[in-house]
Write a protein that holds these residues in place. Structure first.
Motif, PDB file in Angstrom:
ATOM      1  N   ARG A 185     -10.668 -41.907  -5.487  1.00  0.00           N
ATOM      2  CA  ARG A 185      -9.991 -41.020  -6.297  1.00  0.00           C
ATOM      3  C   ARG A 185      -8.610 -40.195  -5.899  1.00  0.00           C
ATOM      4  O   ARG A 185      -8.283 -39.293  -6.117  1.00  0.00           O
ATOM      5  CB  ARG A 185     -10.816 -39.827  -7.232  1.00  0.00           C
TER       6      ARG A 185
ATOM      7  N   SER B  23      -0.757 -37.973 -17.828  1.00  0.00           N
ATOM      8  CA  SER B  23      -1.920 -38.834 -17.175  1.00  0.00           C
ATOM      9  C   SER B  23      -3.038 -38.416 -18.118  1.00  0.00           C
ATOM     10  O   SER B  23      -3.446 -37.521 -18.658  1.00  0.00           O
ATOM     11  CB  SER B  23      -2.217 -38.327 -15.756  1.00  0.00           C
ATOM     12  N   LYS B  24      -3.936 -39.707 -17.774  1.00  0.00           N
ATOM     13  CA  LYS B  24      -5.516 -39.303 -18.553  1.00  0.00           C
ATOM     14  C   LYS B  24      -6.170 -38.322 -17.675  1.00  0.00           C
ATOM     15  O   LYS B  24      -5.951 -37.878 -16.458  1.00  0.00           O
ATOM     16  CB  LYS B  24      -6.294 -40.783 -17.995  1.00  0.00           C
TER      17      LYS B  24
ATOM     18  N   THR C 273      -4.681 -39.815  -5.132  1.00  0.00           N
ATOM     19  CA  THR C 273      -3.623 -40.159  -5.949  1.00  0.00           C
ATOM     20  C   THR C 273      -2.741 -41.348  -5.397  1.00  0.00           C
ATOM     21  O   THR C 273      -2.385 -41.242  -3.979  1.00  0.00           O
ATOM     22  CB  THR C 273      -2.458 -39.008  -5.955  1.00  0.00           C
TER      23      THR C 273
ATOM     24  N   THR D  29      -4.320 -39.987 -10.098  1.00  0.00           N
ATOM     25  CA  THR D  29      -3.781 -41.156 -10.914  1.00  0.00           C
ATOM     26  C   THR D  29      -3.158 -41.932  -9.955  1.00  0.00           C
ATOM     27  O   THR D  29      -2.697 -41.647  -8.907  1.00  0.00           O
ATOM     28  CB  THR D  29      -2.743 -40.300 -11.825  1.00  0.00           C
TER      29      THR D  29
ATOM     30  N   THR E 170      -8.103 -35.980 -15.582  1.00  0.00           N
ATOM     31  CA  THR E 170      -8.401 -36.360 -14.113  1.00  0.00           C
ATOM     32  C   THR E 170      -9.837 -36.434 -13.859  1.00  0.00           C
ATOM     33  O   THR E 170     -10.742 -35.337 -14.414  1.00  0.00           O
ATOM     34  CB  THR E 170      -7.787 -34.957 -13.158  1.00  0.00           C
TER      35      THR E 170
ATOM     36  N   ALA F  44      -0.360 -44.371 -10.298  1.00  0.00           N
ATOM     37  CA  ALA F  44       1.024 -44.456 -10.748  1.00  0.00           C
ATOM     38  C   ALA F  44       1.664 -45.449 -10.224  1.00  0.00           C
ATOM     39  O   ALA F  44       2.107 -45.737  -8.898  1.00  0.00           O
ATOM     40  CB  ALA F  44       1.682 -43.189 -10.722  1.00  0.00           C
TER      41      ALA F  44
ATOM     42  N   SER G 115     -12.054 -36.517  -8.587  1.00  0.00           N
ATOM     43  CA  SER G 115     -10.945 -36.646  -7.884  1.00  0.00           C
ATOM     44  C   SER G 115     -10.696 -35.712  -6.534  1.00  0.00           C
ATOM     45  O   SER G 115     -10.958 -34.588  -6.723  1.00  0.00           O
ATOM     46  CB  SER G 115      -9.719 -36.507  -8.903  1.00  0.00           C
TER      47      SER G 115
ATOM     48  N   ILE H  24       2.762 -36.348 -11.900  1.00  0.00           N
ATOM     49  CA  ILE H  24       1.673 -37.396 -11.851  1.00  0.00           C
ATOM     50  C   ILE H  24       0.533 -36.502 -11.369  1.00  0.00           C
ATOM     51  O   ILE H  24       0.509 -35.816 -10.578  1.00  0.00           O
ATOM     52  CB  ILE H  24       1.987 -38.420 -10.529  1.00  0.00           C
TER      53      ILE H  24
ATOM     54  N   ALA I 224       0.791 -45.760 -20.245  1.00  0.00           N
ATOM     55  CA  ALA I 224      -0.276 -46.603 -19.906  1.00  0.00           C
ATOM     56  C   ALA I 224       0.114 -48.108 -20.248  1.00  0.00           C
ATOM     57  O   ALA I 224       1.016 -48.527 -20.840  1.00  0.00           O
ATOM     58  CB  ALA I 224      -1.305 -46.415 -20.889  1.00  0.00           C
TER      59      ALA I 224
ATOM     60  N   ASP J 198      -2.850 -46.815 -13.851  1.00  0.00           N
ATOM     61  CA  ASP J 198      -3.084 -45.897 -14.816  1.00  0.00           C
ATOM     62  C   ASP J 198      -2.086 -45.919 -15.718  1.00  0.00           C
ATOM     63  O   ASP J 198      -2.005 -45.839 -17.094  1.00  0.00           O
ATOM     64  CB  ASP J 198      -3.898 -44.545 -14.611  1.00  0.00           C
ATOM     65  N   ARG J 199      -0.902 -45.272 -15.035  1.00  0.00           N
ATOM     66  CA  ARG J 199       0.385 -45.159 -15.714  1.00  0.00           C
ATOM     67  C   ARG J 199       1.764 -45.995 -15.095  1.00  0.00           C
ATOM     68  O   ARG J 199       1.479 -45.972 -13.761  1.00  0.00           O
ATOM     69  CB  ARG J 199       0.632 -43.733 -15.520  1.00  0.00           C
TER      70      ARG J 199
END
Length: 270
Positions: free
Chosen positions: A202, A4-5, A204, A44, A7, A46, A11, A40, A235, A220-221
């Protein structure tokens, strides 16, 4: 694995990981989920994407133990979910589904405050949290807190469902086809709202859909699943630019270039 990008420093979301997770239902010809390894990152958004029956909803339900893995381990912030009492675990994980499931004889405020009440929060704290969350999902507290579910539109009911799922400040929010039952205009509005909520909190989010455009708009993903397996994680732009195989290429479809250009315009600033 999802890489993932980084965090966000704000978050509050928990990391979720699957290690060799499989689920086989009794009498089924094949496992619903097969040897999934996936990580994850905290904070994120997802999105699990794939056709009906590919295992995405089953995989999500292993996180809150509505489905127990046949083999493998689900980790939340590095801890085995099976080591937690299932009821306690679920109270700490938000869950939104297509059929909102609001209690029909409860007011909106009572619906949103259900889990905080079970957790023993005092009335003043619950009332503050209810108003805060109704405002967050763009439902004016003074207008909506005392309404009953029958007085809400489908989109309003889904917003209340999101508020209820966030009431106890969960670090993970599971959303299983949450907007599938509303019309296209309302669906776009709800997508905007959940993207904004994610930006602000933020948390998850693990979101299930079979709609490619919805996945590209929110994620994001993107985690693409087929026949119980994860076939690609990427992405949105990378998924469109370089599909892993013919299945992903066909799933994305002939409008990949148009979708790619659309995905490069953020839904809202994140």
């Amino acid at each position: 694995m999802i890489s993932s990008k980084p965090t966000d420093s704000r978050s509050t979301g928990a990391a979720v990981a699957f290690r060799g997770v499989s689920v086989a239902y009794p009498g089924a010809a094949a496992p619903a989920v097969r040897d999934v390894d996936l990580a994850i990152g905290g904070g994120t958004f997802a999105v699990l994407l794939g056709p009906s029956g590919c295992g995405k909803s089953t995989l999500v339900r292993t996180i809150n133990r509505l489905v127990e893995p046949t083999s493998g381990t689900v980790l939340i912030d590095g801890a085995d979910a099976r080591e937690r009492d299932a009821t306690d675990l679920r109270r700490g994980i938000g869950y939104v589904i297509q059929a909102v499931g609001l209690f029909p004889h409860y007011t909106v405020a009572q619906n949103v405050g259900v889990v905080p009440s079970l957790l023993g929060w005092d009335r003043a704290r619950i009332a503050r949290r209810v108003d805060e969350l109704l405002a967050l999902v763009r439902l004016e507290p003074a207008r909506y807190r005392d309404r009953k579910p029958r007085e809400l539109s489908g989109g309003e009911a889904q917003r209340v469902g999101v508020a209820r799922a966030l009431a106890a400040e969960p670090r993970v929010l599971l959303m299983d086809e949450p907007f599938a039952a509303v019309d296209a205009i309302v669906r776009a509005s709800l997508q905007d709202e959940i993207a904004r909520v994610h930006r602000e909190l933020r948390t998850t989010i693990v979101f299930v859909t079979h709609d490619v455009d919805e996945a590209l708009r929110l994620a994001d993903r993107v985690v693409v699943m087929n026949a119980g397996r994860v076939v690609q994680t990427a992405a949105p732009d990378d998924l469109l630019r370089a599909p892993a195989d013919d299945f992903v290429r066909d799933l994305v479809g002939v409008d990949a270039q148009t979708r790619r250009l659309a995905s490069e315009r953020p839904l809202i600033e994140r």
